[in-house]
Motif scaffolding. Structure first.
Motif, PDB file in Angstrom:
ATOM      1  N   GLU A   1       0.866  -1.178   0.000  1.00  0.00           N
ATOM      2  CA  GLU A   1       0.000   0.000   0.000  1.00  0.00           C
ATOM      3  C   GLU A   1       0.899   1.223   0.000  1.00  0.00           C
ATOM      4  O   GLU A   1       1.882   1.275   0.741  1.00  0.00           O
ATOM      5  N   ILE A   2       0.573   2.211  -0.836  1.00  0.00           N
ATOM      6  CA  ILE A   2       1.418   3.403  -0.872  1.00  0.00           C
ATOM      7  C   ILE A   2       0.679   4.638  -0.386  1.00  0.00           C
ATOM      8  O   ILE A   2       1.288   5.668  -0.142  1.00  0.00           O
ATOM      9  N   ASP A   3      -0.661   4.552  -0.292  1.00  0.00           N
ATOM     10  CA  ASP A   3      -1.417   5.693   0.221  1.00  0.00           C
ATOM     11  C   ASP A   3      -2.565   5.158   1.066  1.00  0.00           C
ATOM     12  O   ASP A   3      -3.558   4.652   0.538  1.00  0.00           O
ATOM     13  N   VAL A   4      -2.405   5.289   2.389  1.00  0.00           N
ATOM     14  CA  VAL A   4      -3.365   4.689   3.307  1.00  0.00           C
ATOM     15  C   VAL A   4      -4.739   5.357   3.177  1.00  0.00           C
ATOM     16  O   VAL A   4      -5.771   4.691   3.139  1.00  0.00           O
ATOM     17  N   SER A   5      -4.747   6.710   3.054  1.00  0.00           N
ATOM     18  CA  SER A   5      -6.033   7.400   3.016  1.00  0.00           C
ATOM     19  C   SER A   5      -6.767   7.141   1.703  1.00  0.00           C
ATOM     20  O   SER A   5      -7.988   7.065   1.660  1.00  0.00           O
ATOM     21  N   GLU A   6      -6.017   6.989   0.621  1.00  0.00           N
ATOM     22  CA  GLU A   6      -6.628   6.726  -0.688  1.00  0.00           C
ATOM     23  C   GLU A   6      -6.831   5.242  -0.949  1.00  0.00           C
ATOM     24  O   GLU A   6      -7.421   4.865  -1.967  1.00  0.00           O
ATOM     25  N   HIS A   7      -6.310   4.396  -0.082  1.00  0.00           N
ATOM     26  CA  HIS A   7      -6.385   2.932  -0.250  1.00  0.00           C
ATOM     27  C   HIS A   7      -5.843   2.480  -1.598  1.00  0.00           C
ATOM     28  O   HIS A   7      -6.462   1.686  -2.300  1.00  0.00           O
ATOM     29  N   THR A   8      -4.694   3.044  -1.972  1.00  0.00           N
ATOM     30  CA  THR A   8      -4.112   2.584  -3.223  1.00  0.00           C
ATOM     31  C   THR A   8      -2.834   1.812  -2.941  1.00  0.00           C
ATOM     32  O   THR A   8      -2.083   2.136  -2.023  1.00  0.00           O
ATOM     33  N   SER A   9      -2.620   0.787  -3.739  1.00  0.00           N
ATOM     34  CA  SER A   9      -1.402  -0.013  -3.670  1.00  0.00           C
ATOM     35  C   SER A   9      -0.655   0.131  -4.979  1.00  0.00           C
ATOM     36  O   SER A   9      -1.249   0.445  -6.007  1.00  0.00           O
ATOM     37  N   ARG A  10       0.646  -0.143  -4.893  1.00  0.00           N
ATOM     38  CA  ARG A  10       1.439  -0.123  -6.115  1.00  0.00           C
ATOM     39  C   ARG A  10       2.076  -1.490  -6.295  1.00  0.00           C
ATOM     40  O   ARG A  10       2.693  -2.012  -5.382  1.00  0.00           O
ATOM     41  N   ILE A  11       1.850  -2.034  -7.486  1.00  0.00           N
ATOM     42  CA  ILE A  11       2.459  -3.312  -7.837  1.00  0.00           C
ATOM     43  C   ILE A  11       3.538  -3.015  -8.862  1.00  0.00           C
ATOM     44  O   ILE A  11       3.299  -2.279  -9.820  1.00  0.00           O
ATOM     45  N   THR A  12       4.733  -3.555  -8.642  1.00  0.00           N
ATOM     46  CA  THR A  12       5.769  -3.460  -9.666  1.00  0.00           C
ATOM     47  C   THR A  12       6.052  -4.879 -10.124  1.00  0.00           C
ATOM     48  O   THR A  12       6.393  -5.737  -9.318  1.00  0.00           O
ATOM     49  N   VAL A  13       5.858  -5.111 -11.410  1.00  0.00           N
ATOM     50  CA  VAL A  13       6.034  -6.461 -11.912  1.00  0.00           C
ATOM     51  C   VAL A  13       7.063  -6.434 -13.036  1.00  0.00           C
ATOM     52  O   VAL A  13       7.044  -5.563 -13.895  1.00  0.00           O
ATOM     53  N   VAL A  14       8.004  -7.355 -12.946  1.00  0.00           N
ATOM     54  CA  VAL A  14       8.973  -7.517 -14.029  1.00  0.00           C
ATOM     55  C   VAL A  14       8.535  -8.736 -14.823  1.00  0.00           C
ATOM     56  O   VAL A  14       8.326  -9.816 -14.268  1.00  0.00           O
ATOM     57  N   THR A  15       8.346  -8.535 -16.128  1.00  0.00           N
ATOM     58  CA  THR A  15       7.829  -9.609 -16.958  1.00  0.00           C
ATOM     59  C   THR A  15       8.598  -9.643 -18.272  1.00  0.00           C
ATOM     60  O   THR A  15       9.318  -8.704 -18.594  1.00  0.00           O
ATOM     61  N   SER A  16       8.442 -10.712 -18.999  1.00  0.00           N
ATOM     62  CA  SER A  16       9.150 -10.799 -20.274  1.00  0.00           C
ATOM     63  C   SER A  16       8.247 -11.371 -21.347  1.00  0.00           C
ATOM     64  O   SER A  16       7.317 -12.119 -21.048  1.00  0.00           O
ATOM     65  N   GLY A  17       8.544 -10.995 -22.577  1.00  0.00           N
ATOM     66  CA  GLY A  17       7.755 -11.479 -23.707  1.00  0.00           C
ATOM     67  C   GLY A  17       8.119 -10.711 -24.955  1.00  0.00           C
ATOM     68  O   GLY A  17       8.928  -9.771 -24.898  1.00  0.00           O
ATOM     69  N   THR A  18       7.501 -11.081 -26.075  1.00  0.00           N
ATOM     70  CA  THR A  18       7.718 -10.325 -27.307  1.00  0.00           C
ATOM     71  C   THR A  18       7.004  -8.983 -27.154  1.00  0.00           C
ATOM     72  O   THR A  18       6.130  -8.841 -26.291  1.00  0.00           O
ATOM     73  N   PRO A  19       7.324  -7.988 -27.974  1.00  0.00           N
ATOM     74  CA  PRO A  19       6.642  -6.697 -27.862  1.00  0.00           C
ATOM     75  C   PRO A  19       5.116  -6.838 -27.935  1.00  0.00           C
ATOM     76  O   PRO A  19       4.394  -6.141 -27.223  1.00  0.00           O
ATOM     77  N   GLU A  20       4.619  -7.758 -28.774  1.00  0.00           N
ATOM     78  CA  GLU A  20       3.171  -7.960 -28.888  1.00  0.00           C
ATOM     79  C   GLU A  20       2.591  -8.488 -27.575  1.00  0.00           C
ATOM     80  O   GLU A  20       1.548  -8.042 -27.129  1.00  0.00           O
ATOM     81  N   VAL A  21       3.296  -9.454 -26.984  1.00  0.00           N
ATOM     82  CA  VAL A  21       2.814 -10.031 -25.728  1.00  0.00           C
ATOM     83  C   VAL A  21       2.842  -8.974 -24.628  1.00  0.00           C
ATOM     84  O   VAL A  21       1.898  -8.843 -23.843  1.00  0.00           O
ATOM     85  N   LEU A  22       3.897  -8.171 -24.598  1.00  0.00           N
ATOM     86  CA  LEU A  22       3.991  -7.136 -23.564  1.00  0.00           C
ATOM     87  C   LEU A  22       2.869  -6.114 -23.719  1.00  0.00           C
ATOM     88  O   LEU A  22       2.299  -5.651 -22.732  1.00  0.00           O
ATOM     89  N   GLU A  23       2.526  -5.798 -24.955  1.00  0.00           N
ATOM     90  CA  GLU A  23       1.419  -4.868 -25.202  1.00  0.00           C
ATOM     91  C   GLU A  23       0.119  -5.471 -24.671  1.00  0.00           C
ATOM     92  O   GLU A  23      -0.693  -4.797 -24.035  1.00  0.00           O
ATOM     93  N   GLN A  24      -0.086  -6.770 -24.913  1.00  0.00           N
ATOM     94  CA  GLN A  24      -1.268  -7.471 -24.410  1.00  0.00           C
ATOM     95  C   GLN A  24      -1.293  -7.463 -22.880  1.00  0.00           C
ATOM     96  O   GLN A  24      -2.330  -7.223 -22.270  1.00  0.00           O
ATOM     97  N   ILE A  25      -0.147  -7.725 -22.277  1.00  0.00           N
ATOM     98  CA  ILE A  25      -0.078  -7.781 -20.813  1.00  0.00           C
ATOM     99  C   ILE A  25      -0.552  -6.450 -20.229  1.00  0.00           C
ATOM    100  O   ILE A  25      -1.385  -6.408 -19.327  1.00  0.00           O
ATOM    101  N   LYS A  26      -0.045  -5.356 -20.793  1.00  0.00           N
ATOM    102  CA  LYS A  26      -0.413  -4.033 -20.261  1.00  0.00           C
ATOM    103  C   LYS A  26      -1.899  -3.758 -20.481  1.00  0.00           C
ATOM    104  O   LYS A  26      -2.584  -3.245 -19.592  1.00  0.00           O
TER     105      LYS A  26
END
Lengths: 593, 170
Positions: B44-69
């Motif tokens: 969680e990065i902002d308790v009052s706003e209840h927001t969390s931040r996920i950082t994910v390292v992933t791999s794939g072809t440019p097409e797959v990465l576009e799909q992931i996002k």
């Protein structure tokens, strides 16, 4: 003194009452459901609610398919109410079905009391966990004061953007607890803001590409139907302006009238020869609200190799998913297509008449193949013939068709001529056998005076046939039109093509006597065994104001053609048994079936 | 999609409402669609706003990465998705705790290398060290490789945290 201040705060009501009130405020008139321990308080509140009709199904899967049929035939969301544990898990097939076909559903599930969650309590399951990958969104409501808000949010998410099913899991103690109700208009979502407005420059670029096209095609998908009557109207105007040929997916049949000369028929694995070859050879493909499904594209590396591809979809994740797109438009189909119409007119574009004449001449040559023709028979009823007769005898009536999944579904899609959208309810993405009968229950609930026919197979119909009792209970005069070929026909066809005609477990030799079954369930049973009996049987079925099963005994080994064999391209269709026998399917192709 | 492109490794940040099951929605999507997760951090990065931040390292072809996002962005509770590898230049850091056991020359060598990597001993016994090291994932990889012959016993890594350069937020 300000009068506003004197307004008493509204009295708190129970969670169960909040549910009913929220449904009423969302305009819900029908719920499909099945009671159980964890939803008793909601059922109690429903008991007092006269303006909501509850349809008691015989299995929760039936409730969801009925809600899908209701939703697809009205454009309104379908609402389902089931209990915890098995009630929720039985609903999962229908929920997954609605996700793949983008059907707006709000599914309310009971849950064990919050104090028992996680204890493996009786009829407990992790409903939000199980349904997470097969819903658009889901919630477990642990605070009664968030319940109204969550339900309103659920309706908003289910019905806007790319529609889909949502699940709201409500523990039993929350249903008893008192809390505050909030009205729908007070809800503004923090993160959910689907992009609906098309980008003007992209629309202009797309229309310019269309105007320069020499071999164009419109490839229309369910998104156009989901976007509503405005989108369908604009599509028809756009086709009239451009004169381009039109094909559509299974989910979009009726969006463009089948009687129009520009209509090529459905595309894909069992689409027409002309639709698939036009797709393959086109130079500009205008995909409107479809998603390049594998049943549509055939072999991807040979899919429309010369085409510039324009793709309109409200869901950005569909762009470039299976096929490389040259021009993407992420927007609502009604807004985007009407913008295309406007730009075409404003810029005074003219289609390339000369090129288009040549293109249509080529299309006519493909049409001359008459790929939907079949060998008529005097001795046995051909399934194609049965559908043709059903179409002719129901013509001019207010008809809704549902289907199960298999050969009969493809024959219905190929042969029944849909002039308007929302008239065909079928499981396209998930391919759920057993969909059509409960879907017909839902359609007939919404359209009590219409003729609602489930075109079925004897295999599929046995999966959910208990819902005939539901139809009987609510006097829903649905017609179950079984093309009975004694086989799970589509699987048998693949076994014939790919597995040396070894018909492993696909015979339905042991099957109920559908006439007696209908009678036992309180419906009317009819049978047609010879072509000369068929018209009378269909007419009797149509004229009977009660649920009817018509068991049509059809040719056992009829195959569904034309067909793109697995792993083949759009221009490699096979049209007859003889061609099928000569076709070698690669090992890679066998995997793709 | 014709996925013949070159496999790339991207770091993606996701701002998401911190509701029950938020992480499962994102992780479940990766598993369900067969995408790869190389590392994942979430808090969680902002308790009052209840927001969390996920950082994910992933791999794939440019097409797959576009799909992931696109698939992450489609999750209803997601506010924002940013690809630090292509959208904006970002800084990546990862922290690790690394236990090395040994005596004699190896022990001295481990301490010497740790010093050159600016890894700090946070627990010391006569026969072991626990080093704390921070840096780009590749730096951590090399340090771990160097510790292997010197008595590496255990590794605990946090996964990548990333942020953009300059004054703007994600």
């Amino acid at each position: 003194m300000d009068l506003e201040d004197q307004k008493p705060t509204p009295p708190e009501i129970t969670g169960a009452e909040i549910v009913i009130r929220a449904l009423k405020d969302q305009g819900v008139t029908h719920i499909f459901g099945y009671p159980g321990g964890s939803v008793l308080p909601i059922y109690d509140a429903l008991f007092a609610a006269n303006d909501i009709t509850h349809i008691l199904v015989r299995h929760e899967q039936g409730a969801v398919h009925a809600a899908e049929g209701y939703a697809r035939s009205t454009g309104k969301p379908g609402v389902v109410l089931v209990t915890s544990g098995p009630g929720a898990t039985n609903a999962v097939t229908g929920i997954a079905d609605a996700l793949l076909d983008s059907i707006p559903l709000v599914v309310l599930t009971g849950q064990v009391p919050t104090s028992l969650i996680g204890t493996d309590a009786f009829q407990e399951c992790d409903t939000v966990g199980i349904t997470r990958p097969c819903t658009k969104h889901n919630w477990l409501v642990k605070d009664v004061n968030l319940l109204a808000r969550t339900i309103h949010e659920g309706f908003q998410i289910a019905t806007t953007g790319r529609p889909g099913p949502v699940v709201i899991d409500i523990p039993k103690d929350i249903q008893f607890k008192k809390g505050r109700y909030v009205d729908p208009q007070r809800i503004a979502h923090r993160t959910y803001h689907p992009k609906t407005e098309p980008d003007e420059a992209t629309i202009e670029a797309a229309v310019a590409l269309m105007a320069g096209a020499k071999r164009p095609i419109f490839y229309v998908g369910g998104g156009v139907v989901n976007a509503g009557p405005e989108a369908v109207k604009s599509l028809r105007e756009l086709v009239a302006l451009t004169g381009f040929p039109v094909t559509a997916t299974l989910m979009a049949l009726g969006a463009y009238p089948a009687s129009s000369p520009n209509w090529l028929g459905m595309l894909g694995m069992h689409g027409t020869y002309e639709a698939n070859n036009t797709m393959h050879d086109c130079d500009v493909m205008v995909c409107l609200g479809a998603r390049f499904d594998d049943r549509v594209t055939g072999r991807l590396d040979a899919f429309a190799p010369h085409a510039k591809k324009i793709h309109l979809d409200i869901d950005a994740s569909q762009i470039n998913k299976n096929v490389h797109i040259d021009l993407a438009i992420v927007a609502d189909a009604a807004k985007a297509i009407s913008a295309m119409v406007r730009v075409w007119k404003e810029k005074k574009y003219q289609a390339d008449r000369h090129a288009l004449t040549d293109w249509w001449r080529q299309i006519e040559r493909w049409r001359e193949k008459r790929s939907l023709d079949f060998k008529p028979s005097k001795g046995t009823i051909k399934p194609q013939y049965a559908i043709d007769r059903l179409y002719e005898l129901s013509k001019g009536k207010d008809v809704y068709i549902t289907t199960e999944v298999g050969q009969h579904q493809m024959w219905a899609a190929q042969r029944f001529k849909f002039e308007e959208p929302n008239r065909l309810m079928t499981s396209g993405g998930l391919g759920t056998m057993g969909y059509g009968l409960p879907a017909a229950v839902g359609v007939q609930t919404a359209h009590p005076e219409s003729l609602v026919v489930d075109i079925a197979g004897e295999g599929s119909v046995q999966m959910t046939m208990q819902e005939i009792v539901t139809a009987v209970q609510y006097r829903l005069p649905i017609k179950i039109f079984i093309l009975n070929n004694n086989y799970l026909g589509m699987v048998r066809q693949w076994q014939q093509l790919l597995h040396g005609s070894r018909y492993s477990q696909t015979s339905t030799d042991t099957q109920p006597d559908f006439v007696k079954l209908a009678e036992a369930l309180g419906a009317v049973g009819l049978r047609a065994e010879k072509p000369e009996d068929l018209d009378e049987a269909i007419q009797t079925m149509i004229d009977t104001h009660a649920p009817v099963i018509l068991d049509v005994r059809v040719e056992k080994f009829e195959n569904c053609y034309p067909m793109i064999p697995s792993g083949a391209a759009h221009n490699e269709m096979i049209l007859t048994d003889a061609e099928e026998e000569a076709t070698e399917v690669s090992d890679a192709g066998k995997i793709l079936v | 999609m014709n996925n013949n492109g070159k496999i790339e490794r991207h770091t993606i940040a996701v701002l998401i409402d911190n509701e029950a099951g938020a992480l499962a929605r994102v992780v479940g999507m990766f598993a369900g669609r067969g995408y790869n997760i190389e590392s994942l951090t979430v808090a969680e990065i902002d308790v009052s706003e209840h927001t969390s931040r996920i950082t994910v390292v992933t791999s794939g072809t440019p097409e797959v990465l576009e799909q992931i996002k696109a698939q992450i962005a489609r999750v209803v509770s997601v506010h924002k998705v940013v690809d630090w590898t292509i959208d904006k230049p970002g800084i990546e850091r990862e922290m690790a705790l690394i236990k090395v056991a040994g005596t004699g020359d190896k022990r001295v060598e481990a301490l010497r290398i740790a010093d050159s990597f600016r890894a700090r001993p946070v627990d010391t016994t006569h026969t072991s060290f626990v080093f704390e090291i921070t840096g780009a994932p590749s730096k951590l990889d090399s340090f771990i490789d160097l510790m292997r012959p010197l008595g590496l016993v255990e590794v605990s890594r946090t996964g990548v945290a990333a942020i953009s350069r300059g004054p703007e937020a994600m």
